[in-house]
Design an enzyme around this catalytic site. Structure first.
Site, PDB file in Angstrom:
ATOM      1  N   SER A  49      40.254  27.390  31.419  1.00 37.88           N
ATOM      2  CA  SER A  49      39.904  28.572  31.756  1.00 37.88           C
ATOM      3  C   SER A  49      41.427  28.790  32.703  1.00 37.88           C
ATOM      4  CB  SER A  49      38.683  29.611  32.570  1.00 37.88           C
ATOM      5  OG  SER A  49      38.728  29.394  34.067  1.00 37.88           O
ATOM      6  N   HIS A  90      39.844  29.615  39.546  1.00 37.79           N
ATOM      7  CA  HIS A  90      40.244  30.957  39.311  1.00 37.79           C
ATOM      8  C   HIS A  90      40.704  31.858  39.997  1.00 37.79           C
ATOM      9  CE1 HIS A  90      37.526  32.478  35.530  1.00 37.79           C
ATOM     10  NE2 HIS A  90      38.623  30.709  35.528  1.00 37.79           N
ATOM     11  N   ASP A 115      36.767  38.171  36.103  1.00 39.57           N
ATOM     12  CA  ASP A 115      35.131  37.695  36.432  1.00 39.57           C
ATOM     13  C   ASP A 115      33.957  38.557  37.330  1.00 39.57           C
ATOM     14  OD1 ASP A 115      36.454  35.204  36.330  1.00 39.57           O
ATOM     15  OD2 ASP A 115      36.470  34.417  38.528  1.00 39.57           O
TER      16      ASP A 115
END
EC number: 3.4.21.89
Length: 172
Positions: A49, A90, A115
Site C-alpha cells: 500500500s 501510511h 483510510d
C-alpha cells in the site's frame, strides 16, 4: 556428539549463555523503545500500500519524540487501530487542528481512497495517541524474513533444525 549431556556443568553454561543472549536482545529492544518513545520502534511493511515509497518487506525505524514539532501532512506514520493487532504504515494526507487533539487523516500512497474504512468503528480520524511513531529510516527488504516466517510456519521448524545441526556439528 552429545558430550554436553554427560557434563552437567557444560550444559548449564550453554543454557546460561542462551539465556544471556535472549535477555540482551530483550534489553536492547526495550532500550530502543525508550529512546524512540515507541512501543514498537521497528516494524516491517506487510503490504504494497505504500509503494513506491516503501516495498513489502522493508524494515522501518520509528521515532515518536516530536517534542518541538507536530506531526505534519506528508509524514509517513505507523498507527494502530483499536481492535486490530497489525500496525499500519501510511502517510498523513490531511490535518485538522493542532496540538495533541489534532485530527489526522491517512492514506497509503498506492491506495485510491483514504483510510477511513480501516479505522475503528465510529472513528473518522486518528489522533496523536493512535500513532506508534513516524518513519525516520528504513532498510529495504530486510524484514522479508519475518514475512516468510509468518506466511510459512514450517520454515521456523526448518530454521531451528538447521541452527541445531550447526551447533552439533561445531561441537565435533
Amino acid at each position: 556428539m552429545f558430550s554436553s549431556l554427560q557434563n552437567p556443568r557444560q550444559a548449564a553454561a550453554q543454557l546460561l549463555n542462551f539465556g544471556l543472549i535472549l535477555s540482551t536482545a530483550f534489553m536492547m529492544w526495550k532500550g530502543l523503545s525508550v529512546v524512540t518513545d515507541s512501543p514498537s520502534p521497528i516494524v516491517v511493511v506487510l503490504s504494497g500500500s505504500m509503494e513506491p515509497a516503501f516495498q513489502r518487506g522493508d524494515l522501518l525505524l520509528l521515532w515518536n519524540r516530536n517534542l518541538f514539532e507536530e506531526t505534519n501532512v506528508g509524514e509517513v506514520v505507523v498507527y494502530n487501530v483499536k481492535g486490530k493487532d497489525i500496525p499500519i504504515v501510511h502517510r498523513i494526507v490531511r490535518k485538522f487542528g493542532s496540538g495533541p487533539d489534532a485530527k489526522l487523516l491517512t492514506k497509503g500512497d498506492n491506495n485510491a481512497a483514504d483510510d477511513t474504512e480501516l479505522y475503528a468503528r465510529g472513528q473518522d480520524y486518528l489522533t496523536r495517541k493512535d500513532i506508534v511513531g513516524s518513519v525516520v529510516a528504513y532498510m529495504p527488504f530486510v524484514g522479508y524474513v519475518t514475512i516468510m516466517l509468518s506466511e510459512h510456519p514450517w520454515l521456523k521448524t526448518v530454521m531451528l533444525g538447521i541452527m541445531g545441526l550447526v551447533v552439533v556439528l561445531q561441537r565435533e
